[in-house]
Write a protein that holds these residues in place. Structure first.
Motif, PDB file in Angstrom:
ATOM      1  N   VAL A  80      74.825  73.530  30.497  1.00 22.53           N
ATOM      2  CA  VAL A  80      73.566  72.875  30.178  1.00 22.53           C
ATOM      3  C   VAL A  80      73.819  71.427  29.781  1.00 22.53           C
ATOM      4  N   THR A  81      72.752  70.608  29.854  1.00 25.66           N
ATOM      5  CA  THR A  81      72.799  69.270  29.284  1.00 25.66           C
ATOM      6  C   THR A  81      72.659  69.402  27.770  1.00 25.66           C
ATOM      7  N   THR A  82      73.666  68.945  27.036  1.00 24.99           N
ATOM      8  CA  THR A  82      73.697  69.158  25.582  1.00 24.99           C
ATOM      9  C   THR A  82      72.937  68.032  24.874  1.00 24.99           C
ATOM     10  N   LEU A  83      71.618  68.128  24.890  1.00 30.32           N
ATOM     11  CA  LEU A  83      70.791  67.051  24.355  1.00 30.32           C
ATOM     12  C   LEU A  83      70.954  66.861  22.853  1.00 30.32           C
ATOM     13  N   SER A  84      71.418  67.887  22.142  1.00 36.03           N
ATOM     14  CA  SER A  84      71.626  67.706  20.700  1.00 36.03           C
ATOM     15  C   SER A  84      72.732  66.693  20.413  1.00 36.03           C
ATOM     16  N   LEU A  85      73.619  66.440  21.401  1.00 35.68           N
ATOM     17  CA  LEU A  85      74.739  65.516  21.215  1.00 35.68           C
ATOM     18  C   LEU A  85      74.476  64.138  21.809  1.00 35.68           C
ATOM     19  N   LEU A  86      73.403  63.985  22.588  1.00 37.72           N
ATOM     20  CA  LEU A  86      73.228  62.793  23.419  1.00 37.72           C
ATOM     21  C   LEU A  86      72.092  61.917  22.932  1.00 37.72           C
ATOM     22  N   ASP A  87      72.221  60.627  23.191  1.00 33.45           N
ATOM     23  CA  ASP A  87      71.101  59.713  23.033  1.00 33.45           C
ATOM     24  C   ASP A  87      70.136  59.989  24.187  1.00 33.45           C
ATOM     25  N   PRO A  88      68.880  60.354  23.915  1.00 31.06           N
ATOM     26  CA  PRO A  88      67.977  60.713  25.012  1.00 31.06           C
ATOM     27  C   PRO A  88      67.671  59.558  25.961  1.00 31.06           C
ATOM     28  N   VAL A  89      67.763  58.317  25.481  1.00 26.27           N
ATOM     29  CA  VAL A  89      67.533  57.171  26.366  1.00 26.27           C
ATOM     30  C   VAL A  89      68.650  57.086  27.394  1.00 26.27           C
ATOM     31  N   ARG A  90      69.885  57.181  26.919  1.00 23.36           N
ATOM     32  CA  ARG A  90      71.026  57.109  27.837  1.00 23.36           C
ATOM     33  C   ARG A  90      71.033  58.305  28.775  1.00 23.36           C
ATOM     34  N   ALA A  91      70.691  59.491  28.249  1.00 27.88           N
ATOM     35  CA  ALA A  91      70.632  60.677  29.102  1.00 27.88           C
ATOM     36  C   ALA A  91      69.567  60.495  30.178  1.00 27.88           C
ATOM     37  N   TYR A  92      68.421  59.950  29.802  1.00 33.14           N
ATOM     38  CA  TYR A  92      67.374  59.715  30.793  1.00 33.14           C
ATOM     39  C   TYR A  92      67.874  58.777  31.895  1.00 33.14           C
ATOM     40  N   GLU A  93      68.517  57.682  31.524  1.00 30.21           N
ATOM     41  CA  GLU A  93      68.989  56.722  32.532  1.00 30.21           C
ATOM     42  C   GLU A  93      69.944  57.388  33.520  1.00 30.21           C
ATOM     43  N   ASP A  94      70.861  58.196  33.002  1.00 29.69           N
ATOM     44  CA  ASP A  94      71.825  58.872  33.873  1.00 29.69           C
ATOM     45  C   ASP A  94      71.124  59.841  34.829  1.00 29.69           C
ATOM     46  N   TYR A  95      70.235  60.652  34.293  1.00 27.56           N
ATOM     47  CA  TYR A  95      69.632  61.688  35.123  1.00 27.56           C
ATOM     48  C   TYR A  95      68.553  61.151  36.053  1.00 27.56           C
ATOM     49  N   ALA A  96      67.850  60.115  35.661  1.00 31.02           N
ATOM     50  CA  ALA A  96      66.899  59.496  36.583  1.00 31.02           C
ATOM     51  C   ALA A  96      67.641  58.883  37.772  1.00 31.02           C
ATOM     52  N   PRO A 126      75.779  71.756  11.923  1.00 30.01           N
ATOM     53  CA  PRO A 126      75.020  72.974  12.217  1.00 30.01           C
ATOM     54  C   PRO A 126      73.601  72.920  11.661  1.00 30.01           C
ATOM     55  N   GLU A 127      73.421  72.186  10.567  1.00 29.30           N
ATOM     56  CA  GLU A 127      72.102  72.119   9.939  1.00 29.30           C
ATOM     57  C   GLU A 127      71.110  71.271  10.737  1.00 29.30           C
ATOM     58  N   ASP A 128      71.606  70.215  11.416  1.00 27.75           N
ATOM     59  CA  ASP A 128      70.657  69.327  12.103  1.00 27.75           C
ATOM     60  C   ASP A 128      70.657  69.476  13.629  1.00 27.75           C
ATOM     61  N   GLN A 129      71.496  70.360  14.183  1.00 28.88           N
ATOM     62  CA  GLN A 129      71.641  70.394  15.635  1.00 28.88           C
ATOM     63  C   GLN A 129      70.347  70.802  16.350  1.00 28.88           C
ATOM     64  N   TRP A 130      69.583  71.726  15.757  1.00 27.88           N
ATOM     65  CA  TRP A 130      68.352  72.146  16.421  1.00 27.88           C
ATOM     66  C   TRP A 130      67.292  71.053  16.360  1.00 27.88           C
ATOM     67  N   ASP A 131      67.218  70.362  15.216  1.00 26.22           N
ATOM     68  CA  ASP A 131      66.263  69.249  15.113  1.00 26.22           C
ATOM     69  C   ASP A 131      66.645  68.132  16.080  1.00 26.22           C
ATOM     70  N   ARG A 132      67.931  67.879  16.222  1.00 30.33           N
ATOM     71  CA  ARG A 132      68.380  66.863  17.186  1.00 30.33           C
ATOM     72  C   ARG A 132      68.004  67.272  18.614  1.00 30.33           C
ATOM     73  N   ASN A 133      68.210  68.541  18.927  1.00 31.57           N
ATOM     74  CA  ASN A 133      67.895  69.006  20.267  1.00 31.57           C
ATOM     75  C   ASN A 133      66.403  68.830  20.572  1.00 31.57           C
ATOM     76  N   ALA A 134      65.557  69.219  19.628  1.00 26.18           N
ATOM     77  CA  ALA A 134      64.114  69.121  19.838  1.00 26.18           C
ATOM     78  C   ALA A 134      63.669  67.668  19.947  1.00 26.18           C
ATOM     79  N   GLU A 135      64.182  66.819  19.064  1.00 24.40           N
ATOM     80  CA  GLU A 135      63.789  65.413  19.117  1.00 24.40           C
ATOM     81  C   GLU A 135      64.262  64.752  20.409  1.00 24.40           C
TER      82      GLU A 135
END
Length: 360
Positions: A80-96, A126-135
């Motif tokens: 999977v794309t591990t969005l909890s670890l990634l900057d969503p802007v940079r991830a968007y640029e790569d995948y677009a 572990p405490e913030d990984q789900w919030d990071r993923n959702a955001e």
């Protein structure tokens, strides 16, 4: 039903022979397997994302871009794309960008990822990984759909009327949510009306079936039409042979080598014998008729219309692996395609309308 071949690009010695390919040769093997998957008639090819040993799948967009250049039809998945670890802007640029290079053949499967080493590498707890993923998903989703984005964020600098380029080829891209054992991914998928992909590889079917029941309940809670649900599911192993005896004999060295590796590494062992593994795991090991019957049993529990299989030999010889995939496609897949419906959306790329030139 649709079928994917997926690799996490594990880079460790062959469990049976003990030999390890060089990094270069392992990547070449992945590319060869992608071409083979298209040749044999698979509907998708997926590449995982991990940032820790023993994986070398830290740059899935690079690998999938190369796969896009070598293939013409097969859809390309992240797994999977591990969005909890990634900057969503940079991830968007790569995948677009990948979306354009593949001419709209991209599907994403997103998830928080796992593993202590990669969390520490990216300073995710572990405490913030789900919030990071959702955001990250919320921002990524906005970026794909909107030309200008304003987002108030906790885990990256806020965005104010931001433009991010390139604009995507598919509008929108299809995003699946990978789910293993927790309800957070399931809830996020249901909230946005997105398809779910169950890992379905480590345990017997019951905990995965329970999560999917929860997904269906939350889907209706959020007001979505039950007819629009799409579910994918994984498999723990594959070996299709003309007879049960041949399949068991060929897979036994792989199972026993993996069992020994788990015990040496102190990893939990769920299935102690090959016979138990074949009976109670999602592995598809047996004759074509046995494999068909097992997929049907799992479909009764999960309701899945997409199935992923291992793209890698994983301890089988190259000949055994190819023979198994060929027999799956010739004797198993046609029956399952007829018996089990496709997901409730088009599979082929939908070509977008011509973009207007940007205003200067």
């Amino acid at each position: 039903m649709r079928f994917l071949a997926i690799t996490l690009i594990v880079h460790r010695p062959d469990p049976v022979t003990g030999r390890q390919k060089s990094t270069h040769d392992r990547f070449r093997e992945v590319l060869d397997n992608a071409v083979l998957a298209e040749e044999l008639g698979f509907d998708g090819f997926g590449v995982g994302e991990r940032h820790e040993r023993p994986f070398i799948s830290s740059a899935p967009t690079v690998v999938l871009s190369h796969v896009a250049a070598l293939t013409r039809r097969i859809r390309l998945f992240t797994a999977v794309t591990t969005l909890s670890l990634l900057d969503p802007v940079r991830a968007y640029e790569d995948y677009a960008t990948l979306d354009h290079l593949s001419e709209g053949r991209l599907d994403l499967i997103i998830g928080k990822g796992n593993g202590t080493a990669q969390r520490e590498l990216f300073q995710v707890t572990p405490e913030d990984q789900w919030d990071r993923n959702a955001e990250s998903y919320q921002v990524f989703r906005q970026l794909w759909r909107q030309d200008r984005v304003t987002a108030r964020t906790r885990f990256r600098p806020e965005l104010t009327d931001a433009e991010v380029w390139p604009r995507p080829y598919q509008r929108p891209v299809r995003v699946w949510h990978g789910s293993a054992t927790s309800k957070e991914s399931v809830d996020l998928a249901a909230r946005y009306g997105d398809p779910l992909f169950s890992a379905n590889v480590t345990n017997p079917v019951e905990p995965y079936a329970e999560l999917i029941r929860h997904y269906r309940e939350r889907w209706e809670y959020f007001g979505h039409d039950p007819a629009d649900i799409a579910i994918g599911a994984g498999t723990a192993g594959l070996l299709v042979a003309p007879t049960t005896q041949q399949a068991l004999a060929a897979y036994r060295p792989v199972f026993e080598a993996n069992l020994a590796f788990f015990r040496r590494a102190g990893l939990p062992v769920v299935f102690e014998t090959l016979e138990d593994f074949v009976a109670r795991s999602s592995a598809l090991i047996g004759s074509p008729q046995q494999v068909i019957e097992k997929v049907h049993r799992y479909h009764e529990q999960l309701g899945h219309t997409v199935l992923h299989l291992h793209a890698d030999a994983g301890g089988l010889t190259d000949t055994q692996h190819r023979d198994s995939l060929e027999l799956f496609q010739s004797a198993v897949a046609p029956v399952l395609r007829k018996d089990i419906p496709d997901p409730p959306f088009p599979w082929a790329p939908v070509h977008p309308a011509a973009e207007e030139p940007p205003h200067v």
